[in-house]
Structure formats: C-alpha cells, structure tokens
Design an enzyme around this catalytic site. Structure first.
Site, PDB file in Angstrom:
ATOM      1  N   ASP A  66       0.629  -1.095   0.312  1.00 52.88           N
ATOM      2  CA  ASP A  66      -0.441  -0.045   0.044  1.00 52.88           C
ATOM      3  C   ASP A  66       0.820   1.268  -0.387  1.00 52.88           C
ATOM      4  OD1 ASP A  66      -2.426  -1.370  -0.401  1.00 52.88           O
ATOM      5  OD2 ASP A  66      -2.964  -0.947   1.581  1.00 52.88           O
ATOM      6  N   HIS A  69       2.294  -8.359   2.028  1.00 53.30           N
ATOM      7  CA  HIS A  69       1.179  -6.952   2.548  1.00 53.30           C
ATOM      8  C   HIS A  69       0.622  -7.875   3.338  1.00 53.30           C
ATOM      9  CE1 HIS A  69      -0.513  -3.666   2.409  1.00 53.30           C
ATOM     10  NE2 HIS A  69      -1.878  -4.178   2.167  1.00 53.30           N
ATOM     11  N   HIS A 127      -8.999  -5.986   9.834  1.00 53.47           N
ATOM     12  CA  HIS A 127      -8.316  -6.770   8.843  1.00 53.47           C
ATOM     13  C   HIS A 127      -8.277  -8.632   9.451  1.00 53.47           C
ATOM     14  CE1 HIS A 127      -8.728  -3.618   5.929  1.00 53.47           C
ATOM     15  NE2 HIS A 127      -7.587  -3.349   6.502  1.00 53.47           N
ATOM     16  N   TYR A 187      -1.715   5.327  -1.906  1.00 55.59           N
ATOM     17  CA  TYR A 187      -2.915   6.100  -1.523  1.00 55.59           C
ATOM     18  C   TYR A 187      -3.494   6.663  -2.749  1.00 55.59           C
ATOM     19  CZ  TYR A 187      -3.256   2.879   2.115  1.00 55.59           C
ATOM     20  OH  TYR A 187      -2.382   1.871   3.491  1.00 55.59           O
ATOM     21  N   HIS A 220      -0.463  -3.803   5.698  1.00 54.17           N
ATOM     22  CA  HIS A 220      -2.173  -4.167   5.565  1.00 54.17           C
ATOM     23  C   HIS A 220      -2.810  -3.533   6.888  1.00 54.17           C
ATOM     24  CE1 HIS A 220      -5.874  -5.126   3.315  1.00 54.17           C
ATOM     25  NE2 HIS A 220      -5.952  -6.735   4.308  1.00 54.17           N
ATOM     26  N   HIS A 226      -3.240  -0.956  10.016  1.00 55.29           N
ATOM     27  CA  HIS A 226      -2.432  -0.139  10.392  1.00 55.29           C
ATOM     28  C   HIS A 226      -1.880  -0.127  11.435  1.00 55.29           C
ATOM     29  CE1 HIS A 226      -4.065   1.994   6.321  1.00 55.29           C
ATOM     30  NE2 HIS A 226      -4.251   0.542   5.861  1.00 55.29           N
TER      31      HIS A 226
END
Length: 326
Positions: free
Chosen positions: A79, A211, A220, A82, A246, A248
């Site tokens: 990531d 990731h 997640h 963004y 992934h 944060h």
C-alpha cells in the site's frame, strides 16, 4: 520523464543491486552486508499519502532511526500509494508520497517494496516499471522476488492475488489483473516458486514479506487464503519471520505450534483503527497506532524493535541461533 537524480545515480552505483540470477523461478537481488557482517533494516508499510495523516512525521523519525542504526536498506510492506495506486510512471504521487517525503540522508538506500491491495487499484505495472528508478534510484518493486544478504534472505511475496474477495466482490473498485490472469495459475506458480526458493536456500535467517497478514488481531484479522496456502510452506521450511502491513498498526504474534513469528509494520501513515480481536496464537505486542520496525542482524543474532512516531521503542524481541548446528 525526469532525469536521474545525482543521489539516485550514487545509490545505484554504490549498492550495485543487479539482477544476477533466478532462484527457483524468483528474481534475486544481492545486497552486501557491512564490513563486520552485520545488517540493519527498517520496515514500514501503508504510507503513501502525500505526507498527510502524519506520514511526514513518521518519515522524519524513520530517518533519525535510520541514522542511528546506519541502516542498509528499507523494506516496504505495501500500500505504497493511496488510495488507488499510481496512474502511470509519471504520476506526481510517486514524488509527493515517496521521493519528497523520505528525504533523510540515512534513507538514501534501496527500498525493496511489495504491492498492496491499494496499489492494485491503479496502474499496477507502473509501480513495477524500472522507469521509476530513473526518477528515484532507491525504488525497487516486483511482484515476488528475493533479496540475498549473505546469511539472511528476504523473500517478497505478492499476496493481493490470493485474496479472493478483491476479484469476486471489488466493491466498485476494480483491481488491475494484468499479469496475474488466470489468477489460480498465478497463485499456484507463486507458491511453487517460493517453496522451491526456500528449499534451495542455505541462509541462516529466512524472512518472508507480504502485504497481507497471516495472523493479526487488528481490523483485517487473519487472511484465510494465506493461512491455508502460504503458512504451511513457511512452517515446513523453517521461516523465521513473516512480515506484513495491511493492518495500520504494529504487532508481534508468536505461533503456538512453530517457531515462526508474525510481525505487522503497517503504521506508516493513517492508523488508529480501534479494533482488537485476539486469535489463538500468542500475542506478544500490539500497538494501534503509527510507527515502524527495525531489524538488526548478525549471523547468529536477530534483534527486532518497534518504534512509535516519536522514536520510543515500544517493543523489542531478540532471537539467536547456534550457527554451528545449522
């Protein structure tokens, strides 16, 4: 296209990161260790927001820590840009989120990066393009590859294609499928190449970077596809660490049935999700906030540290190996 910067040319000349061979199907980049055989690495993920959401503040501290540790290279857990990756190799986001943010002299070292799911929302081939190194010579991003640093090998794995929901239920945000179709074949090949590379590896330390989390207590959580398909390979081949972004946050989880450690370093910018859901493995550390991770290595010793946005060491873990018994 901008001309190569002087710093970029120096970095390319000094590190000589050349694609020298292929290890069981995976490209291999060689990175030298220090003269005393040690290696210092910074790990950061989920960062590319044009300096906002405290990205610039985290970057400043990353640079200070990089100077303290005389860092050799940086690992990005994905990531990188963004919200929707890059639109092309000339997208200003590359400079506004990377080159213009990580400006400390200590960070003028190679950045080895994997793709995240947000990167797949854009022109994913642009992030993989060597043309970006003409803009900033630090940048190296491939789908799956190996960085060989003598006693340690870093196996980078493209995990986004594993997650079925991105392709079956993309919530109106298409993912760039070029280069991975048919998906099932791509996943099978990736797993075989990784397993073959791990089988061929004689490194003292083996680290796998992707990731998506295998184990996570944050929003997640675990990634079932990785638990089912990737984790058995890591356990079978004595992988020391699985490192991801992934989520944060910053995390350290130990497997209950294997020496492997699961480390999350996804605090490069936007964080503070406010979610905590324990799983069955042993949680050693969880910080629902911004920061990054370091790894200091010798042939027989590994020290992992997690840092807050202010540089406070929040958690430290040390592992050793009897190199004469390996």
């Amino acid at each position: 296209m901008a001309a190569p910067t002087a710093v970029g040319l120096i970095v390319l000349a000094e590190i000589a990161v050349l694609l020298s061979h292929v290890l069981a199907g995976l490209p291999v980049l060689h990175h030298p260790v220090k003269s005393d055989g040690s290696l210092s690495v910074l790990v950061i993920g989920d960062w590319g927001r044009r300096g906002t959401f405290n990205q610039s503040t985290v970057a400043d501290q990353l640079g200070r820590t990089g100077e303290d540790l005389s860092v050799d290279f940086v690992v990005s857990t994905g990531d990188n840009f963004y919200d929707n990756g890059l639109t092309g190799v000339e997208d200003a986001a590359f400079i506004e989120s990377f080159s213009g943010v990580y400006t400390a002299q200590s960070l003028r070292k190679p950045w080895y990066s994997v793709l995240g799911n947000h990167d797949y929302r854009g022109d994913v081939l642009s992030q993989l393009s060597p043309l970006l190194r003409e803009i900033d010579g630090r940048w190296t991003c491939m789908r799956s590859f190996v960085v060989d640093a003598e006693t340690a090998q870093f196996f980078f794995v493209d995990t986004t294609p594993f997650v079925e929901s991105y392709w079956t239920n993309p919530d109106g945000v298409p993912h760039d499928s070029r280069g991975i179709s048919p998906r099932e074949n791509y996943i099978a090949t990736t797993l075989k190449d990784l397993e073959d590379a791990l089988t061929s590896s004689h490194a003292t330390w083996k680290f796998v970077i992707g990731h998506h989390a295998i184990r996570s207590v944050s929003i997640h959580g675990d990634t079932p596809e990785l638990v089912n398909h990737l984790l058995p390979i890591l356990k079978a081949h004595d992988v020391d660490l699985y490192i991801n972004g992934h989520d944060h946050c910053l995390e350290h989880i130990s497997s209950n049935d294997n020496p492997i450690q699961f480390l999350t370093s996804g605090g490069g910018s936007k964080a503070w999700r406010g979610v905590y859901t324990p799983n069955e493995d042993k949680l050693r550390f969880f910080y629902d906030g911004q920061g990054f991770m370091s790894m200091e290595l010798t042939q027989d010793r590994l020290e992992v540290s997690f840092y807050s946005i202010t540089g406070e060491i929040l958690h430290r873990w040390i592992a050793t190996k009897d190199i004469y018994s390996i």
